[in-house]
Design an enzyme around this catalytic site. Structure first.
Site, PDB file in Angstrom:
ATOM      1  CG  HIS A 279      71.388  44.543  50.908  1.00 30.11           C
ATOM      2  ND1 HIS A 279      73.007  44.963  51.138  1.00 30.11           N
ATOM      3  CD2 HIS A 279      70.901  45.644  51.243  1.00 30.11           C
ATOM      4  CE1 HIS A 279      73.024  46.155  51.549  1.00 30.11           C
ATOM      5  NE2 HIS A 279      71.651  46.713  51.777  1.00 30.11           N
TER       6      HIS A 279
ATOM      7  CE  LYS B 168      40.108  30.505  36.545  1.00 27.67           C
ATOM      8  NZ  LYS B 168      39.007  31.660  36.212  1.00 27.67           N
TER       9      LYS B 168
ATOM     10  CD  GLU C 224      42.040  29.185  42.805  1.00 27.84           C
ATOM     11  OE1 GLU C 224      41.017  29.370  42.483  1.00 27.84           O
ATOM     12  OE2 GLU C 224      43.162  29.148  42.327  1.00 27.84           O
TER      13      GLU C 224
ATOM     14  N   GLY D  69      38.059  42.640  36.864  1.00 28.96           N
ATOM     15  CA  GLY D  69      38.540  42.012  38.593  1.00 28.96           C
ATOM     16  C   GLY D  69      39.616  42.728  38.734  1.00 28.96           C
ATOM     17  NE  ARG D  70      43.553  42.717  33.546  1.00 27.75           N
ATOM     18  CZ  ARG D  70      42.956  41.701  33.108  1.00 27.75           C
ATOM     19  NH1 ARG D  70      42.297  40.820  33.586  1.00 27.75           N
ATOM     20  NH2 ARG D  70      42.722  42.147  31.614  1.00 27.75           N
TER      21      ARG D  70
ATOM     22  CD  GLU E 227      44.190  38.004  35.165  1.00 30.45           C
ATOM     23  OE1 GLU E 227      43.372  38.893  35.551  1.00 30.45           O
ATOM     24  OE2 GLU E 227      44.356  37.013  35.735  1.00 30.45           O
TER      25      GLU E 227
ATOM     26  CE  LYS F 282      33.021  41.369  36.406  1.00 31.19           C
ATOM     27  NZ  LYS F 282      33.748  41.726  35.158  1.00 31.19           N
TER      28      LYS F 282
HETATM   29  O1  F6P Z   1      42.355  34.056  37.312  1.00 31.58           O
HETATM   30  C1  F6P Z   1      41.751  34.864  36.633  1.00 31.58           C
HETATM   31  C2  F6P Z   1      40.750  35.627  37.322  1.00 31.58           C
HETATM   32  O2  F6P Z   1      39.794  35.723  36.470  1.00 31.58           O
HETATM   33  C3  F6P Z   1      41.117  37.163  37.503  1.00 31.58           C
HETATM   34  O3  F6P Z   1      40.966  37.995  36.528  1.00 31.58           O
HETATM   35  C4  F6P Z   1      40.085  37.591  38.558  1.00 31.58           C
HETATM   36  O4  F6P Z   1      40.594  38.796  39.280  1.00 31.58           O
HETATM   37  C5  F6P Z   1      40.506  36.391  39.463  1.00 31.58           C
HETATM   38  O5  F6P Z   1      40.542  35.104  38.609  1.00 31.58           O
HETATM   39  C6  F6P Z   1      39.316  36.193  40.575  1.00 31.58           C
HETATM   40  O6  F6P Z   1      38.130  36.028  39.876  1.00 31.58           O
HETATM   41  P1  F6P Z   1      36.754  36.474  40.799  1.00 31.58           P
HETATM   42  O7  F6P Z   1      36.886  37.556  41.354  1.00 31.58           O
HETATM   43  O8  F6P Z   1      35.561  36.204  39.811  1.00 31.58           O
HETATM   44  O9  F6P Z   1      36.713  35.301  41.880  1.00 31.58           O
END
Ligand code: F6P
Length: 560
Positions: A390, A518, A218, A273-274, A359, A212
């Protein structure tokens, strides 16, 4: 006139106070006795909608408790808060924006005005882009730099840009294309990229960079590694556009990164995002199962939206699930909530719900910044049944904590083998029954005596065999796991979580906490790159930085 979104302080609500007394009054409540005295309990305490049955009869609630919980929802303004969220009020108060994931599954011809503008044409436009791209791919009409058709999609993304697609792609495998494989690249740990890339052919691989913000470390690092990998395999700079698509609300950053503008699918600011599986973030799913099934998932979610909005509170599945959660968290001291899917295709549901719930509701202040003096969201955890039986079910059954659990199962398997489905269903029911019934000391003693043990052995062993029972669970039965049911199930949990946030008076749509890690990561990184840099800080972090340098050079790869 429409009512504005007005956040609550639940402690001031009469129903909250009455529930505190009710908790005390119920300290000897027995679910088993309640079942024995009321043969209609299941009938009264189950709701069926859209091929999903919710049985909430195995909970520590009587009629008065349910009545008070429903009053709590009404007093907290749950119905008007849901309406406010659906019509696009800025329910995300810190970021002053709406949370309109519900618009993404609304019928396209049903206008929704945001700041005076109908947003549904944008939703339609993105769905058309998704359809065009997924059709090309599914028909083998998208070729890579060496002329071969694409066979492997790699979604590069993390958090909401990963967990939703991962859940849905796995859940809908019975509907998936035989010719396309979907992979996920998430972690900054380079071993993930290494292991995945060994299984891929560059000329047949399409990367979807899903972010987003297009700023997530990452995702950017993995996208760069993928780009280098393509170039090293002989793909020209020009041909990179055959191998990279982006989904983002930050088009400028995606272009700056080098994604061809025609390959960028937009996301709106009002999609969290979520909560984004319904948007272009769902592209890997649309490619895997086809747009028709993707739209069926949207339709299932929309049907659940209408249920959440229109069903009376006492017949409203997300309301009931939210209230039961509050009953255990705030009045019984429950700290966690287990999600236990008895369906291999739902293996990623606990991971998905961890982000969605934790979150969203892992918050310590209300909308007005006043601190909470009561608990908010629980720890969400879980894994596949029957595997968990188990492993950790022992703690659910005999541990000292109360851990409410959701058991989720499909009535019919996509792949029936012999009597496995009957056994799977029997196991699921046996667990909820064991949690509810338990085993008394008397029963344990009788069993041991019947097995021929002498009195001293009976006395020694019986207490260990006691299972307290009276432990709560919900059971969700899907008629079958298909796109509609999956959409409805995810939407059910989204609404449950929002409804809880409304009662707690917190913002379910921001996540400021994750930013701190971060920021600090950005400070530590240069100290790991250059050991000459002088560092200040706590001795633990400094000691661990020194330990990293002392481990010697970064390369080479382990030999096999
Ligand atoms: O780590 C938090 C976060 O901002 C989440 O809310 C989000 O889903 C994820 O990182 C990834 O964010 P993006 O889609 O901006 O890469």
């Amino acid at each position: 006139m429409q009512q504005a979104f007005t956040p609550t302080n639940p402690l001031t609500l009469p129903a909250w106070q009455a529930l505190q007394s009710q908790r005390v009054a119920m300290h000897e409540y027995s679910m088993q006795a309640a079942f024995a005295s009321d043969p209609e309990r299941f009938e009264r305490m189950s709701i069926s909608h859209q091929g999903i049955l919710l049985d909430y009869s195995k909970n520590l609630v009587d009629k008065t408790t349910m009545q008070l919980l429903l009053e709590l929802a009404a007093q907290a303004g749950v119905p008007s808060a849901l309406q406010a969220q659906f019509r696009g009020e800025p329910v995300n108060t810190t970021e002053r924006r709406p949370a309109l994931h519900t618009a993404l599954r609304r019928p396209l011809n049903d206008p929704l005005l945001l700041d005076g503008k109908n947003i549904m044409p944008e939703v339609r436009h993105v769905q058309e882009q998704m359809e065009r791209l997924s059709n090309l791919l599914r028909k083998g009409q998208w070729s890579g730099f060496d002329g071969q058709a694409i066979t492997d999609i790699v979604n590069i993304g993390i958090g909401g840009s990963f967990l939703g697609p991962q859940l849905a792609v796995e859940a809908l495998q019975p509907f998936a294309s035989d010719t396309l494989r979907c992979h996920f690249l998430t972690n900054i740990d380079s071993s993930e990229f290494y292991q995945l890339s060994r299984r891929l052919q560059p000329g047949r691989t399409l990367f979807i960079v899903s972010s987003k913000s297009f700023g997530t470390l990452e995702t950017r690092k993995n996208a760069l590694a993928a780009r280098q990998w393509m170039l090293a395999a002989g793909c020209s700079l020009q041909d990179l556009s055959r191998h990279f698509i982006a989904v983002s609300s930050n088009i400028a950053k995606a272009v700056e990164f080098g994604i061809a503008p025609e390959n960028i699918l937009p996301m709106q600011d009002w999609t969290g995002g979520r909560y984004s599986i319904w948007s272009a973030i769902g592209l890997p799913l649309a490619m895997t199962v086809g747009m028709r099934h993707f739209k069926d998932m949207l339709a299932g979610a929309h049907a659940m939206d209408m249920h959440a909005l229109q069903a009376p509170l006492e017949q409203n599945m997300p309301v009931i699930m939210a209230l039961l959660g509050i009953w255990y968290i705030n009045f019984h001291g429950a700290q966690s909530h287990a999600v236990l899917p008895y369906d291999n295709y739902l293996r990623y549901l606990p991971d998905y719900l961890q982000q969605l719930d934790m979150e969203s509701n892992g918050k310590q202040v209300r909308h007005d910044a006043s601190p909470l003096s009561y608990s908010s969201g629980p720890v969400i955890w879980g894994n596949l049944g029957t595997n968990g039986q188990h492993a950790y079910h022992q703690l659910l059954l005999q541990g000292t904590r109360i851990i409410p659990a959701d058991f989720i199962i499909a009535a019919r398997s996509h792949n029936p083998v012999a009597d496995h489905q009957q056994w799977l269903y029997a196991n699921c029911l046996s667990q909820t029954q064991a949690l509810m019934r338990g085993k008394s000391l008397q029963q344990a003693e009788n069993e041991l005596r019947a097995a021929g043990l002498d009195a001293s052995e009976v006395a020694r062993l019986a207490p260990h065999k006691v299972v307290p029972g009276n432990r709560p669970s919900n059971t969700l039965v899907l008629s079958k796991l298909d796109p509609q049911r999956l959409g409805a199930l995810i939407a059910l949990y989204e609404h449950k979580i929002f409804i809880q946030s409304v009662v707690w008076g917190i913002n379910a749509f921001d996540q400021w906490g994750v930013e701190l890690g971060k920021e600090l990561g950005g400070n530590i990184f240069p100290l790991l790159q250059d050991k000459q840099q002088s560092a200040t800080g706590d001795s633990s972090t400094l000691g661990l930085i020194q330990h990293f340098h002392a481990a010697g050079p970064l390369g080479p790869k382990a030999s096999r």
